[in-house]
Design an enzyme around this catalytic site. Structure first.
Site, mmCIF file in Angstrom:
data_model
loop_
_atom_site.group_PDB
_atom_site.id
_atom_site.type_symbol
_atom_site.label_atom_id
_atom_site.label_comp_id
_atom_site.label_asym_id
_atom_site.label_seq_id
_atom_site.Cartn_x
_atom_site.Cartn_y
_atom_site.Cartn_z
ATOM 1 N N TYR A 40 0.815 -1.214 0.000
ATOM 2 C CA TYR A 40 0.000 0.000 0.000
ATOM 3 C C TYR A 40 0.853 1.270 0.000
ATOM 4 C CZ TYR A 40 -4.641 -2.149 0.526
ATOM 5 O OH TYR A 40 -5.825 -2.822 0.323
ATOM 6 N N GLU A 56 1.222 -5.754 -8.955
ATOM 7 C CA GLU A 56 0.710 -6.397 -7.743
ATOM 8 C C GLU A 56 0.778 -7.923 -7.830
ATOM 9 O OE1 GLU A 56 -2.359 -2.759 -6.546
ATOM 10 O OE2 GLU A 56 -3.171 -4.736 -7.030
HETATM 11 P P1 ATP Z 1 -8.346 -1.425 -2.580
HETATM 12 O O1 ATP Z 1 -7.114 -0.695 -3.069
HETATM 13 O O2 ATP Z 1 -8.158 -2.069 -1.223
HETATM 14 O O3 ATP Z 1 -8.914 -2.347 -3.607
HETATM 15 P P2 ATP Z 1 -9.904 0.853 -3.274
HETATM 16 O O4 ATP Z 1 -9.055 0.893 -4.502
HETATM 17 O O5 ATP Z 1 -11.383 0.774 -3.442
HETATM 18 O O6 ATP Z 1 -9.485 -0.352 -2.340
HETATM 19 P P3 ATP Z 1 -8.209 2.885 -2.180
HETATM 20 O O7 ATP Z 1 -8.517 4.323 -2.338
HETATM 21 O O8 ATP Z 1 -7.126 2.282 -3.037
HETATM 22 O O9 ATP Z 1 -9.569 2.078 -2.358
HETATM 23 O O10 ATP Z 1 -7.873 2.645 -0.656
HETATM 24 C C1 ATP Z 1 -7.194 1.451 -0.256
HETATM 25 C C2 ATP Z 1 -7.803 0.922 1.019
HETATM 26 O O11 ATP Z 1 -7.549 1.843 2.063
HETATM 27 C C3 ATP Z 1 -9.324 0.778 0.990
HETATM 28 O O12 ATP Z 1 -9.771 -0.427 0.442
HETATM 29 C C4 ATP Z 1 -9.658 0.861 2.461
HETATM 30 O O13 ATP Z 1 -9.429 -0.408 3.095
HETATM 31 C C5 ATP Z 1 -8.640 1.852 2.967
HETATM 32 N N1 ATP Z 1 -9.216 3.194 2.994
HETATM 33 C C6 ATP Z 1 -9.448 4.009 1.932
HETATM 34 N N2 ATP Z 1 -9.983 5.175 2.316
HETATM 35 C C7 ATP Z 1 -10.083 5.104 3.669
HETATM 36 C C8 ATP Z 1 -10.558 5.994 4.695
HETATM 37 N N3 ATP Z 1 -11.041 7.190 4.396
HETATM 38 N N4 ATP Z 1 -10.492 5.555 5.966
HETATM 39 C C9 ATP Z 1 -10.005 4.345 6.290
HETATM 40 N N5 ATP Z 1 -9.544 3.467 5.374
HETATM 41 C C10 ATP Z 1 -9.585 3.833 4.102
#
Ligand code: ATP
Ligand code: MG
Length: 137
Positions: free
Chosen positions: A49, A126
């Site tokens: 991440y 990934e």
């Molecule tokens: P992922 O990458 O896990 O598939 P996503 O692409 O839908 O999810 P991202 O914006 O990449 O979302 O965020 C990665 C992960 O970080 C999210 O899946 C969530 O678990 C966490 N996350 C994102 N935004 C928030 C927030 N505002 N508060 C807490 N955790 C968050």
């Protein structure tokens, strides 16, 4: 055919939802061509991440991802990246369309049950992060 990386997150493995989530993938025409259940190290979670390293929620996200086992998997099929994002639903389950994995299973925006690569380019990075060529069939 296209491939994407999926992770079934700790909130879902804890609730024994691996099979139900995998059924969603297979019903949507995605094939699980690699899969392993692992406990991520803090270093692995931070590395995976890394794009979110500057976000306020990063420490909590890493802590959540190491809080239990995850299932990392490669899904294959036509338009796999976009198809998986579609059946996952929006990041925040409150905004996820009915019938999506996150609408049906996610607990919160953080504990949202699944990860899916967001582009073909990131899918390749990934997949290589977790799997070698000979582990994918
Ligand atoms: P992922 O990458 O896990 O598939 P996503 O692409 O839908 O999810 P991202 O914006 O990449 O979302 O965020 C990665 C992960 O970080 C999210 O899946 C969530 O678990 C966490 N996350 C994102 N935004 C928030 C927030 N505002 N508060 C807490 N955790 C968050
Ligand atoms: Mg993402």
């Amino acid at each position: 055919t296209e491939r994407t990386l999926s992770i079934i997150k700790p909130d879902a493995t804890r609730r024994n939802l691996t099979g139900k989530i995998n059924a969603r993938f297979e019903e949507a025409g995605l094939r699980i061509v690699a899969q392993k259940r692992v406990r991520l190290t803090k270093e692995q979670a931070e590395g995976f991440y890394a794009v979110h390293a500057e976000r306020s929620f990063f420490p909590e996200l890493v802590a959540f991802m190491v809080s239990g086992p995850v299932v990392v998997q490669v899904l294959e099929g036509e338009g796999a990246v976009a198809k998986n994002r579609e059946i996952m639903g929006a990041t925040n389950p409150a905004n996820a369309a009915p019938g999506t994995i996150r609408a049906d299973f996610a607990e919160s925006v953080e504990a949202n049950s699944v990860h899916g690569s967001d582009s073909l380019e990131n899918a390749k990075i990934e997949i290589a992060f977790f799997f070698s060529q000979c582990e994918i069939a």
